[in-house]
Structures are given as C-alpha cells and as structure tokens.
Design a protein around this motif. Structure first.
Motif, PDB file in Angstrom:
ATOM      1  N   VAL A 190       2.311   5.746   3.601  1.00 21.55           N
ATOM      2  CA  VAL A 190       3.510   5.101   3.056  1.00 21.55           C
ATOM      3  C   VAL A 190       4.766   5.841   3.512  1.00 21.55           C
ATOM      4  O   VAL A 190       5.755   5.225   3.938  1.00 21.55           O
ATOM      5  CB  VAL A 190       3.437   5.035   1.516  1.00 21.55           C
ATOM      6  N   PHE A 258      -1.679  -1.470   4.826  1.00 24.73           N
ATOM      7  CA  PHE A 258      -2.075  -0.075   4.671  1.00 24.73           C
ATOM      8  C   PHE A 258      -3.557   0.013   4.316  1.00 24.73           C
ATOM      9  O   PHE A 258      -4.061  -0.832   3.567  1.00 24.73           O
ATOM     10  CB  PHE A 258      -1.273   0.604   3.554  1.00 24.73           C
ATOM     11  N   VAL A 362       7.885   7.251  -2.943  1.00 23.98           N
ATOM     12  CA  VAL A 362       6.491   7.097  -2.521  1.00 23.98           C
ATOM     13  C   VAL A 362       5.582   6.999  -3.742  1.00 23.98           C
ATOM     14  O   VAL A 362       4.652   6.186  -3.784  1.00 23.98           O
ATOM     15  CB  VAL A 362       6.063   8.265  -1.608  1.00 23.98           C
ATOM     16  N   VAL A 365       5.521   3.570  -5.078  1.00 19.72           N
ATOM     17  CA  VAL A 365       4.670   2.680  -4.287  1.00 19.72           C
ATOM     18  C   VAL A 365       3.208   2.869  -4.686  1.00 19.72           C
ATOM     19  O   VAL A 365       2.472   1.890  -4.893  1.00 19.72           O
ATOM     20  CB  VAL A 365       4.858   2.932  -2.781  1.00 19.72           C
TER      21      VAL A 365
END
Length: 384
Positions: A190, A258, A362, A365
């Motif tokens: 990420v 991802f 991050v 996320v």
C-alpha cells in the motif's frame, strides 16, 4: 534502539554503514540498544556495534546520550514507546506498520505533531521507498513519463508459513502483530503504491483468509522468520490472516489491486508493483531490485516494448555514493539510505518522509481492508 532481532539487526547495519558511505551533516553514534533478555541484548550490542545495553526501554529513553529512538519491536509496543520518546524530547524512527490499530496510530501521529512544534521529528520505516529503482520510478512518474495513471497492481508474496508445522510465533497472534500478511506485507504494498502514484487510495473491497488455524506452540525464541515447534507442548490458534486480496480506487479514479500472502510456495520475497498510464508503464520486482522495467507507449509500435533500466548509474537516487555502474546493491542498503534521509532531515529541521501521518493513512487502508473482508467484500471508503 529498542529491539535487536531481525529488524534491529537490519536497522543497525544501516546506522553502522551510513557515515562510511555518505557525507552527513550529523554523525550517528550508536549509544545504546534495548531488549528484555539481559544476556541476549548484551550479545546483540557487541555483535551489532552498540556502545551499551539496556533491558528497560524507559531507562533507554531517559539517557542523556540518546537523541533519537529507533523502534524495532512488534507492533503492540510501538505506540507506548514512540509517544514516551517524543514526550521525552527524542526524535523517533518507528518500523512499519506504524501501529496495530488506527486508534494507536492516531495517538502516535498527534504526539508527533505536538513534538514537531518543539523540534522533535518522527518517521516511519517503509524502507522499500529507498530502493534506488523505486526512487527512480517515483521520479519518472512525477516527471510525467507514464502520463495519466490508470492502473496499479501490487503483490507481496512469501512462502515461509506454507508448512502447517511452522510454530505459533508472535507474527501469528493478533495482540502482538495486529494483523498477518496484511500488516506485515500489505502495508509495504500500500505504501509503495501510494508513494509511486503520488496519490492516496480512497476505498477498498477485500477478501482475507487464514489457511492454517492451529499451529504448534513455539519452543524457545523465534528469530526473523524462523522458529521451532514444541513437540508435545500442544497447539494454539492463529488469530491473524494468512493472505489478503483486495481492490482499491485512487482519488484520481485510477484502479488498484493488491495481494499479500505468506503461502505463495516458491516465492521468497516477491514484492512486485506495476503502474500503467496513458503514455507508458513501469514495473518492479524486489527479487531483481537493481532493475526497473519501462514501456514508452509514445514510441511507434514497431519498436515499442518494455525495456530494462539497470538502476546502478551515479545519477540514479542514492547511487552517487556507491559502486561503479553495474555493481548492484541489496536489501540491506535500503536501511543505509533510510538512515541517510533521516539524518539529513534532522539536520535541516525538515519533516522526514514517510511521516507518522503517512503511516496513519496506511493504517486506515489496512483497517478498511479488514472491515470490508468482514462484510463479504463490501466496498469500504477510507476516511480522509
């Protein structure tokens, strides 16, 4: 430094090396290293080049000869140590992920913002930003070499947990690790995606899975990504994910995918990332970390295609201080570059990047991924 295992050794290598490679405005001195086991930390101090050893991180922070605290412990102690160090007037480097939860990361970021007013600076250690090929890719994206961004796909694949007999180390326990492959590997993916794109992920849709839910209890200490099971000591539950798969959207509308797993048999440390834009594409593979692939889509089709850039030229990021062209660098050099960038920022009084605020983003996320996976992959926006 607090912690002396895998990351402690890697960070120590960077601190030992940086002043011998780069001309620095300040000279790092390895004052003291801290760990709970007295004999273990004394041996680590001698092996890794630290002048003294402590067994209590509070005593370490209280030392007058310590200006910066480097945190290399499991995530469950990051917040407490970082906040205390900042409040004691120390600069802080904290290994990724910043914390085990958004709430802890928010507390750390607020402490860093307060400390910055008094001149104390804080940085989170996403070391892969310091791979020369990655830093070159960021420069090329910023220069418009790939045009308008359309796609980012990032995968971080390892296989060290594929054996169900691997023991229940701290990385497999949510109270200590926060999450599994998601936080350990996905955090890197990420951060790199956002760093290279120059923009933030705004929402995700995710799946996670734990393939092996019970593992042998650990017999003794673990080291790095290794450990031994305890034979007749029984088993314990794995409370983190083994793999995470998620899609996302950037603020510009670009799409991202991802994958993070520690069950990809045959993949040892395969962090790959590709960016596709209107004018071209860039691709990177950590297992070939001196190379960057670039496709210039503005060239005629007859001669267009991906070409290899060997990122070892003196004009490439960080390479002015190293070897002649073609003489590649390795994993450990990212920590030397991290130390150089942090020392330079401290000397300038400038906020080093990635900041705690970057680490917090991050973390948001990662939290959105967990929330989405718990709700059957429902698209989950990420708070600004």
């Amino acid at each position: 430094m607090v912690g002396y295992a895998f990351m402690g050794a890697a960070h120590s290598q960077g601190w030992r090396t940086v002043g011998h490679v780069f001309d620095l405005p300040l000279t790092p001195r390895l004052a003291a290293i801290c760990g709970r086991d007295a004999s273990g930390v004394r041996a680590a101090a001698a092996r890794l080049g630290w002048a003294a050893a402590e067994t209590d991180w509070r005593a370490l922070i209280a030392r007058d000869d310590v200006d910066l605290v480097d945190i290399c412990t499991p995530g469950d102690s990051h917040a407490e140590i970082a906040v205390a160090a900042l409040e004691a007037g120390k600069h802080v480097l904290c290994e990724k992920p910043l914390a085990n939860s958004v709430e802890e990361a928010e507390v750390m970021t607020e402490a860093a913002e307060r400390a910055a007013a008094n001149g104390q600076l804080a940085m989170v250690g996403f070391n892969y930003r310091r791979v020369p090929a990655i830093a070159l890719a960021r420069r090329m994206v910023a220069d418009g070499c790939i045009g308008t961004l359309r796609h980012v796909r990032a995968h971080y694949l390892q296989d060290w947990l594929a054996d169900p007999a691997f023991p229940l180390t701290w990385r497999l326990q949510k109270p200590h690790a926060g999450s599994g492959a998601l936080g350990d590997l996905g955090a890197h993916a990420v951060d790199l995606a956002q760093y290279l794109a120059g923009e933030l992920v705004t929402g995700v849709s995710a799946l996670t899975e734990t393939f092996v839910r019970e593992r042998p209890l650990l017999d003794g200490a673990s080291s790095g990504l290794s450990g031994a099971g305890g034979g007749d000591t029984g088993t314990g539950p794995v409370t983190v994910d083994d793999a995470a798969l998620f899609t996302g959207r950037f603020a510009s509308g670009a799409l991202a995918s991802f994958e993070a797993t520690r069950f990809a048999t045959g993949r040892k440390n395969a962090l790959t990332i590709e960016l596709n834009g209107s004018h071209g594409s860039l691709a990177f593979d950590l297992e070939r970390l001196n190379e960057l692939s670039f496709h210039d889509h503005t060239e005629p089709a007859e001669r267009a295609g991906f070409r290899r850039i060997l990122a070892t030229e003196p004009g490439h990021p960080y390479l002015e201080a190293w070897w002649p062209p073609g003489h590649g660098l390795g994993y450990e050099h990212t920590f030397t570059h991290q130390a150089r960038d942090l020392v330079s920022a401290l000397a300038e009084g400038a906020q080093p990047r990635p900041s705690f605020a970057d680490g917090l983003q991050v973390q948001r996320v990662l939290a959105a991924v967990e929330e989405s996976a718990a709700k059957n992959s429902v698209y989950t926006p990420i708070p600004a």
